[in-house]
Design a protein around this motif. Structure first.
Motif, PDB file in Angstrom:
ATOM      1  N   MET A   1       0.844  -1.181   0.000  1.00 33.72           N
ATOM      2  CA  MET A   1       0.000   0.000   0.000  1.00 33.72           C
ATOM      3  C   MET A   1       0.886   1.240   0.000  1.00 33.72           C
ATOM      4  N   GLY A   2       0.566   2.182  -0.864  1.00 37.99           N
ATOM      5  CA  GLY A   2       1.344   3.402  -0.953  1.00 37.99           C
ATOM      6  C   GLY A   2       1.026   4.360   0.178  1.00 37.99           C
ATOM      7  N   ILE A   3       1.835   5.393   0.288  1.00 41.14           N
ATOM      8  CA  ILE A   3       1.604   6.368   1.346  1.00 41.14           C
ATOM      9  C   ILE A   3       0.533   7.381   0.967  1.00 41.14           C
ATOM     10  N   PHE A   4       0.194   7.440  -0.319  1.00 40.01           N
ATOM     11  CA  PHE A   4      -0.814   8.380  -0.768  1.00 40.01           C
ATOM     12  C   PHE A   4      -2.131   7.662  -1.021  1.00 40.01           C
ATOM     13  N   LYS A   5      -3.182   8.167  -0.407  1.00 39.48           N
ATOM     14  CA  LYS A   5      -4.507   7.599  -0.593  1.00 39.48           C
ATOM     15  C   LYS A   5      -5.129   8.200  -1.846  1.00 39.48           C
ATOM     16  N   LYS A   6      -5.718   7.359  -2.695  1.00 38.92           N
ATOM     17  CA  LYS A   6      -6.366   7.841  -3.912  1.00 38.92           C
ATOM     18  C   LYS A   6      -7.577   8.687  -3.536  1.00 38.92           C
ATOM     19  N   ARG A   7      -7.679   9.835  -4.154  1.00 35.68           N
ATOM     20  CA  ARG A   7      -8.804  10.729  -3.915  1.00 35.68           C
ATOM     21  C   ARG A   7      -9.848  10.507  -4.997  1.00 35.68           C
ATOM     22  N   LEU A   8     -11.095  10.626  -4.608  1.00 34.76           N
ATOM     23  CA  LEU A   8     -12.183  10.494  -5.561  1.00 34.76           C
ATOM     24  C   LEU A   8     -12.248  11.711  -6.475  1.00 34.76           C
ATOM     25  N   THR A   9     -12.635  11.481  -7.701  1.00 32.17           N
ATOM     26  CA  THR A   9     -12.985  12.590  -8.571  1.00 32.17           C
ATOM     27  C   THR A   9     -14.443  12.933  -8.283  1.00 32.17           C
ATOM     28  N   VAL A  10     -14.879  14.076  -8.748  1.00 36.36           N
ATOM     29  CA  VAL A  10     -16.261  14.463  -8.513  1.00 36.36           C
ATOM     30  C   VAL A  10     -17.218  13.465  -9.156  1.00 36.36           C
ATOM     31  N   ASN A  11     -16.892  12.955 -10.331  1.00 39.52           N
ATOM     32  CA  ASN A  11     -17.782  11.986 -10.975  1.00 39.52           C
ATOM     33  C   ASN A  11     -17.809  10.660 -10.220  1.00 39.52           C
ATOM     34  N   GLU A  12     -16.696  10.222  -9.666  1.00 42.25           N
ATOM     35  CA  GLU A  12     -16.671   9.003  -8.853  1.00 42.25           C
ATOM     36  C   GLU A  12     -17.499   9.189  -7.579  1.00 42.25           C
ATOM     37  N   ALA A  13     -17.407  10.367  -6.975  1.00 40.18           N
ATOM     38  CA  ALA A  13     -18.189  10.640  -5.767  1.00 40.18           C
ATOM     39  C   ALA A  13     -19.682  10.642  -6.063  1.00 40.18           C
ATOM     40  N   ILE A  14     -20.062  11.243  -7.178  1.00 35.44           N
ATOM     41  CA  ILE A  14     -21.474  11.274  -7.571  1.00 35.44           C
ATOM     42  C   ILE A  14     -21.989   9.861  -7.786  1.00 35.44           C
ATOM     43  N   ASN A  15     -21.231   9.046  -8.507  1.00 36.51           N
ATOM     44  CA  ASN A  15     -21.635   7.654  -8.740  1.00 36.51           C
ATOM     45  C   ASN A  15     -21.740   6.882  -7.430  1.00 36.51           C
ATOM     46  N   ALA A  16     -20.782   7.071  -6.532  1.00 37.46           N
ATOM     47  CA  ALA A  16     -20.812   6.367  -5.247  1.00 37.46           C
ATOM     48  C   ALA A  16     -22.035   6.773  -4.429  1.00 37.46           C
ATOM     49  N   ALA A  17     -22.333   8.052  -4.413  1.00 39.79           N
ATOM     50  CA  ALA A  17     -23.490   8.532  -3.645  1.00 39.79           C
ATOM     51  C   ALA A  17     -24.805   8.050  -4.246  1.00 39.79           C
ATOM     52  N   HIS A  18     -24.890   8.043  -5.563  1.00 39.91           N
ATOM     53  CA  HIS A  18     -26.137   7.633  -6.216  1.00 39.91           C
ATOM     54  C   HIS A  18     -26.380   6.129  -6.137  1.00 39.91           C
ATOM     55  N   THR A  19     -25.354   5.358  -5.862  1.00 35.24           N
ATOM     56  CA  THR A  19     -25.529   3.908  -5.743  1.00 35.24           C
ATOM     57  C   THR A  19     -25.594   3.459  -4.280  1.00 35.24           C
ATOM     58  N   SER A  20     -25.627   4.399  -3.374  1.00 37.93           N
ATOM     59  CA  SER A  20     -25.725   4.093  -1.950  1.00 37.93           C
ATOM     60  C   SER A  20     -27.094   4.547  -1.438  1.00 37.93           C
ATOM     61  N   GLU A  21     -27.644   3.777  -0.518  1.00 35.33           N
ATOM     62  CA  GLU A  21     -28.942   4.156   0.055  1.00 35.33           C
ATOM     63  C   GLU A  21     -28.785   5.162   1.196  1.00 35.33           C
ATOM     64  N   ASN A  22     -27.586   5.314   1.690  1.00 34.70           N
ATOM     65  CA  ASN A  22     -27.382   6.118   2.883  1.00 34.70           C
ATOM     66  C   ASN A  22     -26.320   7.192   2.649  1.00 34.70           C
ATOM     67  N   ALA A  23     -26.435   7.905   1.517  1.00 35.24           N
ATOM     68  CA  ALA A  23     -25.423   8.911   1.187  1.00 35.24           C
ATOM     69  C   ALA A  23     -26.074  10.200   0.700  1.00 35.24           C
ATOM     70  N   ILE A  24     -25.392  11.282   0.980  1.00 38.53           N
ATOM     71  CA  ILE A  24     -25.834  12.610   0.569  1.00 38.53           C
ATOM     72  C   ILE A  24     -24.640  13.305  -0.070  1.00 38.53           C
ATOM     73  N   ILE A  25     -24.905  14.075  -1.129  1.00 34.61           N
ATOM     74  CA  ILE A  25     -23.854  14.894  -1.730  1.00 34.61           C
ATOM     75  C   ILE A  25     -24.056  16.325  -1.254  1.00 34.61           C
ATOM     76  N   ILE A  26     -23.022  16.876  -0.661  1.00 36.12           N
ATOM     77  CA  ILE A  26     -23.027  18.260  -0.200  1.00 36.12           C
ATOM     78  C   ILE A  26     -22.162  19.072  -1.155  1.00 36.12           C
ATOM     79  N   ASP A  27     -22.693  20.159  -1.662  1.00 37.25           N
ATOM     80  CA  ASP A  27     -21.936  21.080  -2.511  1.00 37.25           C
ATOM     81  C   ASP A  27     -21.619  22.292  -1.638  1.00 37.25           C
ATOM     82  N   CYS A  28     -20.338  22.502  -1.334  1.00 38.11           N
ATOM     83  CA  CYS A  28     -19.960  23.563  -0.399  1.00 38.11           C
ATOM     84  C   CYS A  28     -19.585  24.873  -1.092  1.00 38.11           C
TER      85      CYS A  28
END
Length: 106
Positions: A1-28
């Motif tokens: 495992m590397g020392i850097f954690k992969k960060r989600l892109t905005v499109n990956e986050a949207i897909n993850a939230a839309h496929t989860s029953e318990n997720a909300i997308i906050i636009d700050c």
């Protein structure tokens, strides 16, 4: 495992939230930027409006997953830290709108 954690892109986050029953997308982003175009179904809570009272009142369930998206100007990393400080362990960086590829609503 590397020392850097992969960060989600905005499109990956949207897909993850839309496929989860318990997720909300906050636009700050600022309200004005949000109104110019945002992802359908997101909740707009500008970075400067993230207060304990406001967040706890709107989102009493701290077990939900919160994918927090922002922009290069309105840093979603700061919003993630604010949510975590309030006890929301599942606050996740969700990328920047400047990198979004897809349909926006107004």
């Amino acid at each position: 495992m590397g020392i850097f954690k992969k960060r989600l892109t905005v499109n990956e986050a949207i897909n993850a939230a839309h496929t989860s029953e318990n997720a909300i997308i906050i636009d700050c982003r600022a309200k004005e930027d949000y109104q110019k175009g945002h992802v359908a179904g997101t909740k707009n809570i500008p970075l400067d409006k993230i207060t304990e009272d406001r967040i706890l009142r709107r989102f009493p369930d701290k077990e939900k997953s919160f994918y927090i998206i922002g922009s290069y100007s309105y840093r979603s990393e700061k919003a993630v830290k604010a949510f975590k400080k309030l006890g929301y362990k599942n606050a996740i960086f969700g990328g920047y709108m400047e990198e979004h590829h897809g349909i926006l609503v107004k």
